[in-house]
Design a protein around this motif. Sequence first.
Motif, mmCIF file in Angstrom:
data_model
loop_
_atom_site.group_PDB
_atom_site.id
_atom_site.type_symbol
_atom_site.label_atom_id
_atom_site.label_comp_id
_atom_site.label_asym_id
_atom_site.label_seq_id
_atom_site.Cartn_x
_atom_site.Cartn_y
_atom_site.Cartn_z
ATOM 1 N N ASP A 3 0.807 -1.213 0.000
ATOM 2 C CA ASP A 3 0.000 0.000 0.000
ATOM 3 C C ASP A 3 0.850 1.277 0.000
ATOM 4 N N ALA A 4 2.179 1.096 0.005
ATOM 5 C CA ALA A 4 3.054 2.273 0.083
ATOM 6 C C ALA A 4 2.928 3.117 -1.187
ATOM 7 N N PHE A 5 3.146 4.412 -1.029
ATOM 8 C CA PHE A 5 3.012 5.328 -2.168
ATOM 9 C C PHE A 5 4.140 6.357 -2.109
ATOM 10 N N GLY A 6 4.852 6.517 -3.216
ATOM 11 C CA GLY A 6 5.971 7.453 -3.239
ATOM 12 C C GLY A 6 5.909 8.385 -4.439
ATOM 13 N N ASP A 49 -5.383 17.932 -8.468
ATOM 14 C CA ASP A 49 -6.784 18.012 -8.915
ATOM 15 C C ASP A 49 -7.328 16.632 -9.246
ATOM 16 N N GLU A 50 -6.462 15.773 -9.805
ATOM 17 C CA GLU A 50 -6.905 14.416 -10.177
ATOM 18 C C GLU A 50 -7.065 13.500 -8.963
ATOM 19 N N LYS A 51 -6.588 13.933 -7.831
ATOM 20 C CA LYS A 51 -6.619 13.129 -6.585
ATOM 21 C C LYS A 51 -6.027 11.736 -6.815
ATOM 22 N N VAL A 52 -4.867 11.736 -7.470
ATOM 23 C CA VAL A 52 -4.243 10.475 -7.844
ATOM 24 C C VAL A 52 -3.808 9.656 -6.626
ATOM 25 N N ALA A 53 -3.550 10.325 -5.512
ATOM 26 C CA ALA A 53 -3.112 9.579 -4.325
ATOM 27 C C ALA A 53 -4.274 8.873 -3.646
ATOM 28 N N ALA A 54 -5.497 9.211 -4.029
ATOM 29 C CA ALA A 54 -6.702 8.561 -3.494
ATOM 30 C C ALA A 54 -6.670 8.472 -1.965
ATOM 31 N N GLY A 55 -6.333 9.581 -1.335
ATOM 32 C CA GLY A 55 -6.360 9.636 0.130
ATOM 33 C C GLY A 55 -5.134 9.040 0.795
ATOM 34 N N ARG A 56 -4.215 8.476 0.009
ATOM 35 C CA ARG A 56 -3.028 7.873 0.639
ATOM 36 C C ARG A 56 -1.965 8.930 0.917
ATOM 37 N N ARG A 57 -1.148 8.647 1.933
ATOM 38 C CA ARG A 57 -0.064 9.579 2.271
ATOM 39 C C ARG A 57 1.221 9.140 1.593
ATOM 40 N N LEU A 58 2.064 10.119 1.289
ATOM 41 C CA LEU A 58 3.360 9.776 0.690
ATOM 42 C C LEU A 58 4.294 9.234 1.771
ATOM 43 N N GLN A 59 4.911 8.096 1.491
ATOM 44 C CA GLN A 59 5.907 7.557 2.425
ATOM 45 C C GLN A 59 7.311 7.977 2.007
ATOM 46 N N SER A 60 7.432 8.473 0.747
ATOM 47 C CA SER A 60 8.759 8.918 0.286
ATOM 48 C C SER A 60 8.609 9.915 -0.855
ATOM 49 N N VAL A 61 9.543 10.847 -0.873
ATOM 50 C CA VAL A 61 9.661 11.797 -1.991
ATOM 51 C C VAL A 61 11.119 11.734 -2.418
ATOM 52 N N TYR A 62 11.359 11.643 -3.725
ATOM 53 C CA TYR A 62 12.736 11.468 -4.190
ATOM 54 C C TYR A 62 13.019 12.445 -5.330
ATOM 55 N N ARG A 84 3.912 19.490 -0.833
ATOM 56 C CA ARG A 84 3.113 19.446 0.409
ATOM 57 C C ARG A 84 1.704 19.986 0.179
ATOM 58 N N GLU A 85 1.559 20.915 -0.792
ATOM 59 C CA GLU A 85 0.204 21.407 -1.097
ATOM 60 C C GLU A 85 -0.602 20.356 -1.854
ATOM 61 N N ALA A 86 0.097 19.578 -2.700
ATOM 62 C CA ALA A 86 -0.602 18.629 -3.572
ATOM 63 C C ALA A 86 -0.878 17.292 -2.903
ATOM 64 N N PHE A 87 -0.035 16.904 -1.945
ATOM 65 C CA PHE A 87 -0.148 15.583 -1.318
ATOM 66 C C PHE A 87 -0.054 15.704 0.200
ATOM 67 N N VAL A 88 -0.537 14.654 0.864
ATOM 68 C CA VAL A 88 -0.343 14.578 2.316
ATOM 69 C C VAL A 88 0.859 13.677 2.546
ATOM 70 N N LEU A 89 1.818 14.152 3.337
ATOM 71 C CA LEU A 89 3.029 13.375 3.604
ATOM 72 C C LEU A 89 2.923 12.683 4.963
ATOM 73 N N GLN A 260 6.869 -3.627 -5.704
ATOM 74 C CA GLN A 260 5.586 -3.377 -6.365
ATOM 75 C C GLN A 260 4.732 -2.346 -5.636
ATOM 76 N N GLY A 261 5.399 -1.384 -4.988
ATOM 77 C CA GLY A 261 4.639 -0.283 -4.393
ATOM 78 C C GLY A 261 4.222 0.686 -5.496
ATOM 79 N N ASP A 262 3.326 1.588 -5.170
ATOM 80 C CA ASP A 262 2.892 2.594 -6.141
ATOM 81 C C ASP A 262 3.808 3.813 -6.078
ATOM 82 N N TYR A 263 4.134 4.348 -7.222
ATOM 83 C CA TYR A 263 4.913 5.578 -7.241
ATOM 84 C C TYR A 263 4.479 6.418 -8.428
#
Length: 377
Positions: A3-6, A49-62, A84-89, A260-263
Amino acid sequence: MNDAFGLYLHIPFCLQRCHFCAFYLELHREAAAEEFVHALHSELRLYADEKVAAGRRLQSVYFGGGTPTVLTATQLTAILASVREAFVLNPDCEITVEAHPGTITAPGLSALRHAGVTRLSFGAESMHDDELARIGRPGARAETVAAVIAAREAGFTNINLDLMYGLPGQTMESWKRTLSVCCDLSPTHLSCYALTVEDGTRLAHEVRRETGRAPDEILQIEMDRVAHDVLSHAGYARYEISNYAKAGYECRHNLLYWTQGDYLGLGPSAQSFVAGVRFGNIAHLATYQAALAEGRLPVQDRSVLTAEEQLRDAVIFGLRLERGIPTSHLNHHAVNYSYQRIVNHLHATHLLEEEGERTRLSAQGRLHADSVVEKLF
Ligand code: SF4
Protein backbone atom coordinates in the motif's frame (compact mmCIF):
# COMPACT_ATOMS: atom_id res chain seq x y z
CA MET A 1 -0.69 -5.73 -2.02
CA ASN A 2 1.88 -3.12 -1.12
CA ASP A 3 0.00 0.00 0.00
CA ALA A 4 3.05 2.27 0.08
CA PHE A 5 3.01 5.33 -2.17
CA GLY A 6 5.97 7.45 -3.24
CA LEU A 7 6.70 10.45 -5.42
CA TYR A 8 9.65 10.78 -7.79
CA LEU A 9 10.65 14.16 -9.24
CA HIS A 10 12.98 14.05 -12.23
CA ILE A 11 15.19 17.14 -12.49
CA PRO A 12 16.55 16.83 -16.03
CA PHE A 13 19.65 19.04 -15.81
CA CYS A 14 23.36 18.35 -15.37
CA LEU A 15 26.48 20.48 -15.62
CA GLN A 16 27.83 18.17 -18.32
CA ARG A 17 27.13 14.66 -19.57
CA CYS A 18 29.28 11.90 -18.06
CA HIS A 19 30.73 9.57 -20.67
CA PHE A 20 28.70 6.54 -19.58
CA CYS A 21 25.35 8.23 -18.97
CA ALA A 22 22.29 7.45 -21.08
CA PHE A 23 19.68 9.21 -18.92
CA TYR A 24 17.44 11.83 -20.45
CA LEU A 25 18.91 15.19 -19.50
CA GLU A 26 19.72 18.71 -20.70
CA LEU A 27 22.75 20.81 -19.91
CA HIS A 28 21.88 23.24 -17.14
CA ARG A 29 20.93 26.81 -18.05
CA GLU A 30 19.35 29.09 -15.48
CA ALA A 31 16.53 30.33 -17.69
CA ALA A 32 15.61 26.79 -18.79
CA ALA A 33 15.69 25.59 -15.20
CA GLU A 34 13.32 28.35 -14.11
CA GLU A 35 10.85 27.42 -16.88
CA PHE A 36 11.08 23.77 -15.91
CA VAL A 37 10.39 24.51 -12.24
CA HIS A 38 7.30 26.46 -13.31
CA ALA A 39 6.11 23.46 -15.37
CA LEU A 40 6.76 21.06 -12.49
CA HIS A 41 4.55 23.20 -10.21
CA SER A 42 1.79 22.92 -12.85
CA GLU A 43 2.20 19.14 -13.06
CA LEU A 44 1.91 18.85 -9.27
CA ARG A 45 -1.28 20.94 -9.30
CA LEU A 46 -2.81 18.78 -12.06
CA TYR A 47 -2.17 15.60 -10.09
CA ALA A 48 -3.58 17.23 -6.95
CA ASP A 49 -6.78 18.01 -8.91
CA GLU A 50 -6.90 14.42 -10.18
CA LYS A 51 -6.62 13.13 -6.58
CA VAL A 52 -4.24 10.47 -7.84
CA ALA A 53 -3.11 9.58 -4.32
CA ALA A 54 -6.70 8.56 -3.49
CA GLY A 55 -6.36 9.64 0.13
CA ARG A 56 -3.03 7.87 0.64
CA ARG A 57 -0.06 9.58 2.27
CA LEU A 58 3.36 9.78 0.69
CA GLN A 59 5.91 7.56 2.42
CA SER A 60 8.76 8.92 0.29
CA VAL A 61 9.66 11.80 -1.99
CA TYR A 62 12.74 11.47 -4.19
CA PHE A 63 14.41 14.27 -6.17
CA GLY A 64 16.46 12.46 -8.83
CA GLY A 65 17.94 13.26 -12.18
CA GLY A 66 19.98 14.56 -13.74
CA THR A 67 21.45 16.58 -10.92
CA PRO A 68 18.72 18.09 -8.71
CA THR A 69 21.21 20.34 -6.92
CA VAL A 70 21.95 22.33 -10.08
CA LEU A 71 18.65 23.96 -9.12
CA THR A 72 18.98 26.56 -6.38
CA ALA A 73 17.93 25.66 -2.85
CA THR A 74 15.15 28.23 -3.28
CA GLN A 75 13.84 26.36 -6.32
CA LEU A 76 14.09 22.97 -4.63
CA THR A 77 12.36 24.11 -1.45
CA ALA A 78 9.61 25.80 -3.50
CA ILE A 79 9.03 22.47 -5.30
CA LEU A 80 8.86 20.70 -1.96
CA ALA A 81 6.32 23.28 -0.74
CA SER A 82 4.21 22.50 -3.85
CA VAL A 83 4.49 18.78 -3.08
CA ARG A 84 3.11 19.45 0.41
CA GLU A 85 0.20 21.41 -1.10
CA ALA A 86 -0.60 18.63 -3.57
CA PHE A 87 -0.15 15.58 -1.32
CA VAL A 88 -0.34 14.58 2.32
CA LEU A 89 3.03 13.37 3.60
CA ASN A 90 3.53 10.79 6.33
CA PRO A 91 5.03 12.47 9.40
CA ASP A 92 8.15 10.30 8.91
CA CYS A 93 8.21 10.68 5.11
CA GLU A 94 11.67 9.97 3.66
CA ILE A 95 12.63 12.94 1.47
CA THR A 96 15.77 12.36 -0.59
CA VAL A 97 17.68 14.79 -2.78
CA GLU A 98 20.34 13.46 -5.14
CA ALA A 99 23.27 15.86 -5.11
CA HIS A 100 26.49 16.38 -6.97
CA PRO A 101 29.16 17.18 -4.37
CA GLY A 102 30.37 20.17 -6.38
CA THR A 103 26.95 21.81 -6.57
CA ILE A 104 26.14 22.25 -2.90
CA THR A 105 26.76 25.10 -0.49
CA ALA A 106 26.43 25.25 3.29
CA PRO A 107 23.47 27.71 3.18
CA GLY A 108 21.84 25.57 0.46
CA LEU A 109 22.15 22.40 2.53
CA SER A 110 20.82 24.19 5.57
CA ALA A 111 17.79 25.42 3.58
CA LEU A 112 17.07 21.88 2.36
CA ARG A 113 17.30 20.51 5.88
CA HIS A 114 14.95 23.19 7.21
CA ALA A 115 12.49 22.45 4.41
CA GLY A 116 12.28 18.85 5.65
CA VAL A 117 14.72 16.98 3.38
CA THR A 118 15.76 13.92 5.40
CA ARG A 119 18.29 12.19 3.15
CA LEU A 120 21.05 13.23 0.75
CA SER A 121 22.44 10.97 -1.96
CA PHE A 122 25.80 12.11 -3.31
CA GLY A 123 27.05 10.87 -6.68
CA ALA A 124 30.61 10.19 -5.54
CA GLU A 125 31.35 7.50 -8.21
CA SER A 126 35.05 7.16 -7.29
CA MET A 127 37.50 8.56 -4.76
CA HIS A 128 40.23 8.98 -7.37
CA ASP A 129 40.38 12.17 -9.42
CA ASP A 130 41.97 10.47 -12.43
CA GLU A 131 39.12 7.93 -12.57
CA LEU A 132 36.54 10.73 -12.37
CA ALA A 133 38.28 12.59 -15.18
CA ARG A 134 38.27 9.47 -17.39
CA ILE A 135 34.49 9.09 -17.12
CA GLY A 136 33.88 12.79 -17.72
CA ARG A 137 32.39 13.28 -14.27
CA PRO A 138 33.17 16.84 -13.10
CA GLY A 139 34.62 17.35 -9.63
CA ALA A 140 37.15 15.76 -7.34
CA ARG A 141 37.43 13.42 -4.37
CA ALA A 142 38.06 16.35 -2.00
CA GLU A 143 34.67 17.81 -2.97
CA THR A 144 32.89 14.60 -1.98
CA VAL A 145 34.66 14.52 1.39
CA ALA A 146 33.83 18.20 1.97
CA ALA A 147 30.21 17.64 0.89
CA VAL A 148 29.66 14.86 3.42
CA ILE A 149 31.16 16.98 6.19
CA ALA A 150 29.04 19.98 5.19
CA ALA A 151 25.90 17.80 5.05
CA ARG A 152 26.51 16.62 8.62
CA GLU A 153 27.09 20.19 9.77
CA ALA A 154 23.75 21.13 8.21
CA GLY A 155 22.08 18.42 10.31
CA PHE A 156 21.81 15.51 7.85
CA THR A 157 22.27 12.11 9.45
CA ASN A 158 21.10 9.95 6.53
CA ILE A 159 23.61 10.13 3.67
CA ASN A 160 24.16 7.86 0.68
CA LEU A 161 27.22 7.67 -1.56
CA ASP A 162 26.83 6.29 -5.09
CA LEU A 163 29.91 4.45 -6.37
CA MET A 164 30.80 2.75 -9.65
CA TYR A 165 33.20 -0.10 -10.36
CA GLY A 166 34.76 -1.30 -13.57
CA LEU A 167 35.73 2.27 -14.53
CA PRO A 168 38.38 2.84 -17.21
CA GLY A 169 41.80 2.52 -15.59
CA GLN A 170 40.34 1.43 -12.23
CA THR A 171 42.24 -1.39 -10.52
CA MET A 172 41.27 -3.64 -7.64
CA GLU A 173 43.62 -1.63 -5.42
CA SER A 174 42.05 1.69 -6.38
CA TRP A 175 38.54 0.24 -5.85
CA LYS A 176 39.51 -0.98 -2.38
CA ARG A 177 40.87 2.48 -1.61
CA THR A 178 37.61 4.09 -2.78
CA LEU A 179 35.62 1.77 -0.53
CA SER A 180 37.93 2.43 2.40
CA VAL A 181 37.76 6.24 2.04
CA CYS A 182 33.96 6.01 1.81
CA CYS A 183 33.73 3.81 4.92
CA ASP A 184 35.85 6.37 6.79
CA LEU A 185 33.20 8.96 5.94
CA SER A 186 30.63 6.65 7.55
CA PRO A 187 27.59 7.24 5.34
CA THR A 188 24.42 5.36 6.28
CA HIS A 189 24.02 3.89 2.80
CA LEU A 190 26.23 2.99 -0.17
CA SER A 191 25.21 2.03 -3.70
CA CYS A 192 27.80 0.20 -5.80
CA TYR A 193 26.96 -0.02 -9.50
CA ALA A 194 28.86 -1.93 -12.15
CA LEU A 195 29.72 0.32 -15.09
CA THR A 196 27.84 -0.79 -18.20
CA VAL A 197 28.23 0.41 -21.76
CA GLU A 198 24.91 1.98 -22.82
CA ASP A 199 24.05 2.64 -26.44
CA GLY A 200 24.41 6.24 -27.54
CA THR A 201 26.92 7.19 -24.85
CA ARG A 202 30.39 8.54 -25.47
CA LEU A 203 31.77 5.41 -23.79
CA ALA A 204 29.92 3.18 -26.29
CA HIS A 205 31.32 5.29 -29.13
CA GLU A 206 34.87 4.94 -27.77
CA VAL A 207 34.49 1.18 -27.33
CA ARG A 208 33.23 0.86 -30.91
CA ARG A 209 36.16 2.89 -32.26
CA GLU A 210 38.53 0.96 -30.01
CA THR A 211 39.77 4.18 -28.41
CA GLY A 212 38.23 2.96 -25.15
CA ARG A 213 37.66 -0.41 -23.54
CA ALA A 214 34.54 -2.09 -22.28
CA PRO A 215 34.64 -2.99 -18.57
CA ASP A 216 36.29 -6.29 -17.70
CA GLU A 217 33.35 -8.36 -16.45
CA ILE A 218 35.51 -10.86 -14.60
CA LEU A 219 37.18 -8.02 -12.70
CA GLN A 220 33.76 -6.48 -11.99
CA ILE A 221 32.53 -9.74 -10.46
CA GLU A 222 35.58 -9.77 -8.22
CA MET A 223 35.05 -6.07 -7.36
CA ASP A 224 31.47 -6.85 -6.38
CA ARG A 225 32.71 -9.60 -4.08
CA VAL A 226 35.30 -7.28 -2.53
CA ALA A 227 32.67 -4.55 -2.02
CA HIS A 228 30.49 -7.07 -0.21
CA ASP A 229 33.39 -8.17 2.02
CA VAL A 230 34.64 -4.67 2.84
CA LEU A 231 31.21 -3.19 3.45
CA SER A 232 29.93 -6.14 5.51
CA HIS A 233 33.02 -5.82 7.65
CA ALA A 234 32.28 -2.10 8.10
CA GLY A 235 28.74 -2.79 9.32
CA TYR A 236 26.71 -2.44 6.12
CA ALA A 237 24.25 -5.13 5.06
CA ARG A 238 23.55 -5.77 1.40
CA TYR A 239 19.76 -5.60 0.97
CA GLU A 240 19.65 -5.37 -2.83
CA ILE A 241 22.11 -6.43 -5.53
CA SER A 242 23.78 -2.99 -5.62
CA ASN A 243 22.71 -1.47 -2.32
CA TYR A 244 24.12 -1.59 1.20
CA ALA A 245 22.84 0.10 4.34
CA LYS A 246 23.38 0.33 8.04
CA ALA A 247 20.46 -1.21 9.93
CA GLY A 248 17.29 0.82 9.45
CA TYR A 249 18.70 2.99 6.64
CA GLU A 250 17.53 1.04 3.58
CA CYS A 251 16.22 3.50 0.99
CA ARG A 252 12.46 3.45 1.44
CA HIS A 253 11.79 5.03 -1.92
CA ASN A 254 13.87 2.59 -3.96
CA LEU A 255 12.32 -0.31 -2.05
CA LEU A 256 9.01 0.73 -3.62
CA TYR A 257 10.38 -0.19 -7.05
CA TRP A 258 11.45 -3.65 -5.92
CA THR A 259 8.31 -4.47 -3.94
CA GLN A 260 5.59 -3.38 -6.36
CA GLY A 261 4.64 -0.28 -4.39
CA ASP A 262 2.89 2.59 -6.14
CA TYR A 263 4.91 5.58 -7.24
CA LEU A 264 4.15 8.66 -9.25
CA GLY A 265 6.93 10.11 -11.39
CA LEU A 266 6.94 13.79 -12.41
CA GLY A 267 9.26 15.62 -14.77
CA PRO A 268 10.33 14.68 -18.30
CA SER A 269 10.96 10.93 -18.81
CA ALA A 270 9.74 10.02 -15.30
CA GLN A 271 7.94 6.69 -14.98
CA SER A 272 4.95 5.86 -12.77
CA PHE A 273 3.16 2.78 -11.51
CA VAL A 274 -0.15 3.44 -9.80
CA ALA A 275 -2.94 0.94 -9.11
CA GLY A 276 -1.70 -1.57 -11.67
CA VAL A 277 -1.18 1.02 -14.42
CA ARG A 278 2.27 1.81 -15.74
CA PHE A 279 2.74 5.16 -17.46
CA GLY A 280 5.58 7.48 -18.41
CA ASN A 281 6.18 11.13 -19.22
CA ILE A 282 7.55 12.28 -22.53
CA ALA A 283 11.37 12.42 -22.50
CA HIS A 284 11.62 15.87 -24.08
CA LEU A 285 11.73 19.03 -22.00
CA ALA A 286 10.08 21.44 -24.48
CA THR A 287 7.22 19.02 -25.27
CA TYR A 288 6.77 18.28 -21.56
CA GLN A 289 6.48 22.00 -20.83
CA ALA A 290 4.18 22.65 -23.81
CA ALA A 291 1.71 20.00 -22.60
CA LEU A 292 1.61 21.50 -19.13
CA ALA A 293 1.22 25.03 -20.53
CA GLU A 294 -1.96 23.73 -22.22
CA GLY A 295 -3.15 22.23 -18.96
CA ARG A 296 -2.48 18.61 -20.05
CA LEU A 297 -0.45 15.94 -18.29
CA PRO A 298 2.69 15.12 -20.36
CA VAL A 299 2.02 11.37 -20.24
CA GLN A 300 3.17 9.60 -23.37
CA ASP A 301 2.30 5.96 -22.82
CA ARG A 302 0.05 4.08 -20.46
CA SER A 303 -0.49 0.36 -20.05
CA VAL A 304 -2.68 -1.58 -17.68
CA LEU A 305 -0.75 -4.58 -16.35
CA THR A 306 -2.58 -7.88 -16.09
CA ALA A 307 -2.30 -9.86 -12.85
CA GLU A 308 0.15 -12.17 -14.66
CA GLU A 309 2.34 -9.21 -15.73
CA GLN A 310 2.31 -7.79 -12.22
CA LEU A 311 3.42 -11.14 -10.84
CA ARG A 312 6.22 -11.29 -13.42
CA ASP A 313 7.42 -7.84 -12.32
CA ALA A 314 7.20 -8.89 -8.66
CA VAL A 315 9.57 -11.78 -9.48
CA ILE A 316 11.96 -9.74 -11.66
CA PHE A 317 12.34 -6.89 -9.16
CA GLY A 318 11.88 -8.94 -5.98
CA LEU A 319 14.74 -11.27 -6.86
CA ARG A 320 17.05 -8.26 -6.69
CA LEU A 321 16.44 -8.15 -2.93
CA GLU A 322 18.47 -10.19 -0.47
CA ARG A 323 15.26 -11.37 1.11
CA GLY A 324 14.04 -12.59 -2.30
CA ILE A 325 10.40 -13.32 -3.05
CA PRO A 326 7.67 -15.52 -1.58
CA THR A 327 8.21 -18.94 -3.17
CA SER A 328 4.49 -18.94 -4.00
CA HIS A 329 5.27 -16.31 -6.69
CA LEU A 330 7.13 -19.05 -8.59
CA ASN A 331 4.73 -21.87 -7.73
CA HIS A 332 1.96 -19.84 -9.26
CA HIS A 333 3.34 -20.94 -12.61
CA ALA A 334 3.62 -24.58 -11.53
CA VAL A 335 0.70 -25.53 -13.73
CA ASN A 336 3.07 -24.84 -16.60
CA TYR A 337 5.34 -27.88 -16.69
CA SER A 338 8.18 -26.34 -18.69
CA TYR A 339 8.27 -23.29 -16.38
CA GLN A 340 8.55 -25.51 -13.32
CA ARG A 341 11.39 -27.37 -15.01
CA ILE A 342 13.29 -24.09 -15.44
CA VAL A 343 12.79 -23.22 -11.76
CA ASN A 344 13.98 -26.69 -10.75
CA HIS A 345 17.04 -26.32 -12.99
CA LEU A 346 17.91 -22.94 -11.41
CA HIS A 347 17.76 -24.60 -7.99
CA ALA A 348 19.78 -27.60 -9.15
CA THR A 349 22.50 -25.33 -10.58
CA HIS A 350 22.56 -23.36 -7.30
CA LEU A 351 21.48 -20.07 -8.87
CA LEU A 352 18.30 -19.93 -6.77
CA GLU A 353 18.00 -20.98 -3.15
CA GLU A 354 15.04 -21.45 -0.86
CA GLU A 355 14.81 -20.50 2.79
CA GLY A 356 11.58 -20.99 4.67
CA GLU A 357 8.83 -19.77 2.41
CA ARG A 358 11.04 -17.48 0.36
CA THR A 359 13.24 -17.94 -2.69
CA ARG A 360 16.21 -15.74 -3.51
CA LEU A 361 19.26 -15.57 -5.75
CA SER A 362 22.25 -17.45 -4.38
CA ALA A 363 25.62 -15.67 -4.22
CA GLN A 364 26.37 -17.25 -7.61
CA GLY A 365 22.90 -16.34 -8.91
CA ARG A 366 23.42 -12.71 -7.94
CA LEU A 367 26.37 -12.53 -10.32
CA HIS A 368 24.11 -13.77 -13.12
CA ALA A 369 20.88 -12.05 -12.06
CA ASP A 370 19.96 -10.87 -15.55
CA SER A 371 20.33 -14.29 -17.13
CA VAL A 372 18.38 -15.97 -14.28
CA VAL A 373 15.49 -13.57 -14.92
CA GLU A 374 15.80 -14.14 -18.69
CA LYS A 375 15.48 -17.86 -18.15
CA LEU A 376 12.38 -17.38 -16.00
CA PHE A 377 10.57 -15.17 -18.52
S1 SF4 B 1 25.78 13.46 -13.15
FE1 SF4 B 1 24.53 11.58 -13.22
S2 SF4 B 1 22.73 12.11 -14.48
FE2 SF4 B 1 24.30 13.72 -14.81
S3 SF4 B 1 25.41 13.06 -16.63
FE3 SF4 B 1 26.55 12.27 -14.88
S4 SF4 B 1 25.70 10.22 -14.51
FE4 SF4 B 1 24.27 11.28 -15.87
